[in-house]
Write an enzyme that holds these catalytic residues in place. Structure first.
Site, PDB file in Angstrom:
ATOM      1  N   GLU A   1      -1.928  13.271  -4.207  1.00  0.00           N
ATOM      2  CA  GLU A   1      -0.533  12.773  -4.142  1.00  0.00           C
ATOM      3  C   GLU A   1       0.280  13.375  -5.286  1.00  0.00           C
ATOM      4  OE1 GLU A   1      -0.330   8.534  -3.808  1.00  0.00           O
ATOM      5  OE2 GLU A   1      -1.936   8.420  -2.333  1.00  0.00           O
TER       6      GLU A   1
ATOM      7  N   GLU B   1      -7.212   2.770  -3.910  1.00  0.00           N
ATOM      8  CA  GLU B   1      -6.882   1.964  -5.099  1.00  0.00           C
ATOM      9  C   GLU B   1      -7.689   0.662  -5.174  1.00  0.00           C
ATOM     10  OE1 GLU B   1      -2.588   1.629  -4.943  1.00  0.00           O
ATOM     11  OE2 GLU B   1      -2.334   3.779  -4.765  1.00  0.00           O
TER      12      GLU B   1
HETATM   13  O1  G3I Z   1      10.486   1.124   6.848  1.00  0.00           O
HETATM   14  C1  G3I Z   1      11.195   0.145   6.048  1.00  0.00           C
HETATM   15  C2  G3I Z   1      12.651   0.077   6.487  1.00  0.00           C
HETATM   16  O2  G3I Z   1      12.686  -0.425   7.813  1.00  0.00           O
HETATM   17  C3  G3I Z   1      13.420  -0.863   5.527  1.00  0.00           C
HETATM   18  O3  G3I Z   1      14.781  -0.873   5.892  1.00  0.00           O
HETATM   19  C4  G3I Z   1      13.262  -0.322   4.101  1.00  0.00           C
HETATM   20  C5  G3I Z   1      14.000  -1.160   3.086  1.00  0.00           C
HETATM   21  O4  G3I Z   1      13.231  -2.302   2.775  1.00  0.00           O
HETATM   22  O5  G3I Z   1      11.848  -0.319   3.736  1.00  0.00           O
HETATM   23  C6  G3I Z   1      11.145   0.590   4.590  1.00  0.00           C
HETATM   24  O6  G3I Z   1       9.767   0.586   4.220  1.00  0.00           O
HETATM   25  C7  G3I Z   1       9.527   1.233   2.968  1.00  0.00           C
HETATM   26  C8  G3I Z   1       8.525   2.374   3.211  1.00  0.00           C
HETATM   27  O7  G3I Z   1       8.159   2.987   1.956  1.00  0.00           O
HETATM   28  C9  G3I Z   1       9.101   3.443   4.142  1.00  0.00           C
HETATM   29  O8  G3I Z   1      10.216   4.022   3.512  1.00  0.00           O
HETATM   30  C10 G3I Z   1       8.900   0.197   2.023  1.00  0.00           C
HETATM   31  O9  G3I Z   1       9.882  -0.766   1.695  1.00  0.00           O
HETATM   32  C11 G3I Z   1       8.441   0.904   0.755  1.00  0.00           C
HETATM   33  O10 G3I Z   1       7.721  -0.009  -0.072  1.00  0.00           O
HETATM   34  C12 G3I Z   1       7.497   2.034   1.118  1.00  0.00           C
HETATM   35  O11 G3I Z   1       7.164   2.702  -0.103  1.00  0.00           O
HETATM   36  C13 G3I Z   1       6.025   3.571   0.013  1.00  0.00           C
HETATM   37  C14 G3I Z   1       4.924   3.025  -0.923  1.00  0.00           C
HETATM   38  O12 G3I Z   1       3.802   3.904  -0.900  1.00  0.00           O
HETATM   39  C15 G3I Z   1       4.441   1.676  -0.480  1.00  0.00           C
HETATM   40  O13 G3I Z   1       3.844   1.836   0.790  1.00  0.00           O
HETATM   41  C16 G3I Z   1       6.432   4.966  -0.452  1.00  0.00           C
HETATM   42  O14 G3I Z   1       7.358   5.531   0.478  1.00  0.00           O
HETATM   43  C17 G3I Z   1       5.187   5.846  -0.520  1.00  0.00           C
HETATM   44  O15 G3I Z   1       5.505   7.119  -1.080  1.00  0.00           O
HETATM   45  C18 G3I Z   1       4.145   5.193  -1.421  1.00  0.00           C
HETATM   46  O16 G3I Z   1       2.985   5.980  -1.410  1.00  0.00           O
HETATM   47  C19 G3I Z   1       1.883   5.427  -2.166  1.00  0.00           C
HETATM   48  C20 G3I Z   1       0.608   5.824  -1.462  1.00  0.00           C
HETATM   49  O17 G3I Z   1       0.644   5.343  -0.133  1.00  0.00           O
HETATM   50  C21 G3I Z   1      -0.602   5.313  -2.224  1.00  0.00           C
HETATM   51  N1  G3I Z   1      -0.576   5.805  -3.612  1.00  0.00           N
HETATM   52  C22 G3I Z   1       0.650   5.457  -4.331  1.00  0.00           C
HETATM   53  C23 G3I Z   1       1.853   6.017  -3.585  1.00  0.00           C
HETATM   54  C24 G3I Z   1       3.116   5.729  -4.349  1.00  0.00           C
HETATM   55  O18 G3I Z   1       3.306   4.335  -4.415  1.00  0.00           O
END
Ligand code: G3I
Length: 366
Positions: free
Chosen positions: A258, A153
Site C-alpha cells: 500500500e 492488520e
Molecule cells: O462509499 C461511501 C459513500 O457512499 C459515502 O458517501 C462516503 C462518505 O461517508 O463514504 C464512502 O465510503 C468511504 C470509502 O473509503 C469509499 O470512499 C468510507 O467512508 C471511508 O472510510 C473509506 O476509507 C477507506 C479506508 O481504507 C477505510 O476502508 C480508504 O478509501 C482506503 O484507502 C483505506 O485503505 C486502507 C486499507 O484498506 C487497509 N490498510 C490501510 C488503508 C488506509 O486506511
C-alpha cells in the site's frame, strides 16, 4: 534508401526520449508494479487515471469495493457490481488482480458479529459466518483473483494481537481458520497477510512467528504485505531493510502492498496507519495546498528514490510493489487523518502527470 536509414537513425532517439518508458516496462521487469483503484477510475474508461493504470501498471488491487462492509452490508445482502467491474477491468487489460481484504477489524458490517437481538454471537456462529463469507467471496472469483489479503492488520504495533471482534469472539485460531477457508475456496489463489508499521521489530517479529506457525500447520501463505504508508523521516531505511529480510527469512515473499508517502505534517497524537484516527482541518496542516516549491519536491524525490533503490536491492525477495492510489488526487491521505488536505503521496500529480523524479526511478530500473 541510405537517406531513409539516416533519417530514421536521427529520429529514433528523439522519439524514444519523447516517449518516457513506463513503470510497467522497467520496474515491472523486477516485480509486479501495481496500484489500488477505486470504482470511479475503473468505470471512467476515457479518463487520464484509467489510462495511467493501463499503461503504467501490471497489477491492480481493489481499494474498497471488495471489503466486507461493501460486499455484504447486511446479512444475506450482496453488492457484487463494483467488484465484478474491477475484476472485468483487470482481465480486459491482462493485469494481475488482487483481492483486498477478507478478515479485517475495520469496514466489516456489524451484522457479522451480532445476532438478531444485537448480542455478540458465539465462537461457533462467527466461525460459521467467517467460513461462509470467505467461501462465498473467494469462490465467486475463483480463477480470476491471483491472490487475497486474507487477514489484514491483526497485530498491534507492540506485537500483541489486535483485540478485534474476530480475535475476541473466536480466539487466536481465527487467523489459521481464515487461511484454511480461503485455501479451500480457491486452492490456486495466493494468500497474503497484510499490515502497517511493518518496520517495527516487535510487530514484524510477531507476524513472522504467525507465518511460521501457519506453515508448520501445513497452511498456505505466500507473502506478507508491508503496507508501507511511509513518511519523509519514517521508517528508517535500515529498519525497513531489516524487516524485509526478516519476513523473507520465513520463506514467504514480501509485498510492498500500500505504498504511498505522507509528506504532510502530522497532528501531535498521531501514530501508525490506524484508519479510525481523525483530526480537525487547519491551513497550517495543509502546507502544499497550492503546490510544492522545487526544493521540497526534490526532497520528496530523493526519499522516493531511496525507497526504490532499496526495493531493487531486495527484488529477489519482493513479489510486488503496489501504490495505494493512482495519483495524488486519489489518495486516502487527502482526507486522513485530517479531511480536505492536499496530499502529495504518489509519483503522479493531481492532473496525473508524472512528477520530475519518476524518470530517475525508471532510469534506476532500466
Ligand atoms: O462509499 C461511501 C459513500 O457512499 C459515502 O458517501 C462516503 C462518505 O461517508 O463514504 C464512502 O465510503 C468511504 C470509502 O473509503 C469509499 O470512499 C468510507 O467512508 C471511508 O472510510 C473509506 O476509507 C477507506 C479506508 O481504507 C477505510 O476502508 C480508504 O478509501 C482506503 O484507502 C483505506 O485503505 C486502507 C486499507 O484498506 C487497509 N490498510 C490501510 C488503508 C488506509 O486506511
Amino acid at each position: 534508401m541510405r537517406r531513409f536509414c539516416l533519417i530514421l537513425t536521427l529520429c529514433l532517439p528523439v522519439c524514444m526520449m519523447a516517449q518516457q518508458e513506463t513503470l510497467r516496462e522497467t520496474v515491472g521487469n523486477y516485480f509486479h508494479i501495481g496500484c489500488a483503484v477505486n470504482s470511479s477510475i475503473v468505470q471512467a474508461t476515457d479518463s487520464k487515471a484509467n489510462e495511467l493504470v493501463r499503461t503504467q501498471f501490471n497489477s491492480i488491487v481493489a481499494e474498497n469495493c471488495m471489503k466486507a462492509e461493501h460486499l455484504s452490508p447486511r446479512e444475506g445482502e450482496w453488492n457484487w457490481a463494483e467488484a465484478d467491474a474491477f475484476v472485468a477491468f483487470g482481465e480486459a487489460n491482462h493485469m494481475q488482480i488482487i483481492g483486498h481484504c477478507l478478515v479485517w477489524h475495520s469496514q466489516t458490517a456489524e451484522w457479522m458479529f451480532r445476532d438478531k437481538n444485537g448480542k455478540e454471537v458465539s465462537r461457533e456462529v462467527l466461525i460459521q459466518r467467517m467460513r461462509w463469507y470467505i467461501r462465498t467471496v473467494v469462490g465467486r472469483y475463483k480463477g480470476h483473483i491471483a491472490g487475497w489479503d486474507v487477514c489484514n492488520e491483526s497485530f498491534e504495533d507492540d506485537g500483541t494481537r489486535r483485540q478485534s471482534p474476530w480475535q475476541r469472539i473466536i480466539g487466536d485460531d481465527y487467523i489459521e481458520l481464515a487461511y484454511r477457508f480461503a485455501h479451500e475456496a480457491d486452492p490456486d489463489a495466493e494468500l497474503y497477510y497484510n499490515d502497517y508499521s511493518m518496520s517495527v521489530p516487535a510487530k514484524y517479529n510477531a507476524v513472522c512467528e504467525m507465518v511460521k506457525s501457519l506453515k508448520a500447520k501445513g497452511l498456505r501463505i505466500d507473502a506478507v504485505g508491508m503496507q508501507s504508508h511511509n513518511g519523509l523521516t519514517w521508517p528508517k531505511l535500515v529498519e525497513y531493510d531489516r524487516a524485509i529480510d526478516a519476513i523473507a527469512a520465513t520463506g514467504v515473499k514480501v509485498i510492498i502492498s500500500e505504498l504511498d508517502m505522507n509528506v504532510l505534517p502530522n497532528p501531535d497524537s498521531f501514530s501508525g496507519a490506524e484508519v479510525s484516527q481523525q483530526f480537525e482541518y487547519s491551513a497550517k496542516m495543509d502546507p502544499y495546498a497550492n503546490g510544492i516549491d522545487k526544493r521540497t519536491q526534490d526532497l520528496f524525490g530523493e526519499r522516493w528514490q531511496a525507497f526504490f533503490y532499496l526495493y531493487r536491492h531486495h527484488c529477489h525477495q519482493i513479489a510486488r510493489v503496489t501504490f495505494w492510489a493512482v495519483g495524488d488526487a486519489d489518495s486516502w491521505l487527502n482526507d486522513w487523518p485530517i479531511p480536505g488536505r492536499h496530499a502529495h503521496a504518489t509519483l503522479f500529480d493531481r492532473d496525473y502527470n508524472p512528477k520530475p523524479f519518476l524518470k530517475e526511478i525508471i532510469k534506476m530500473y532500466k
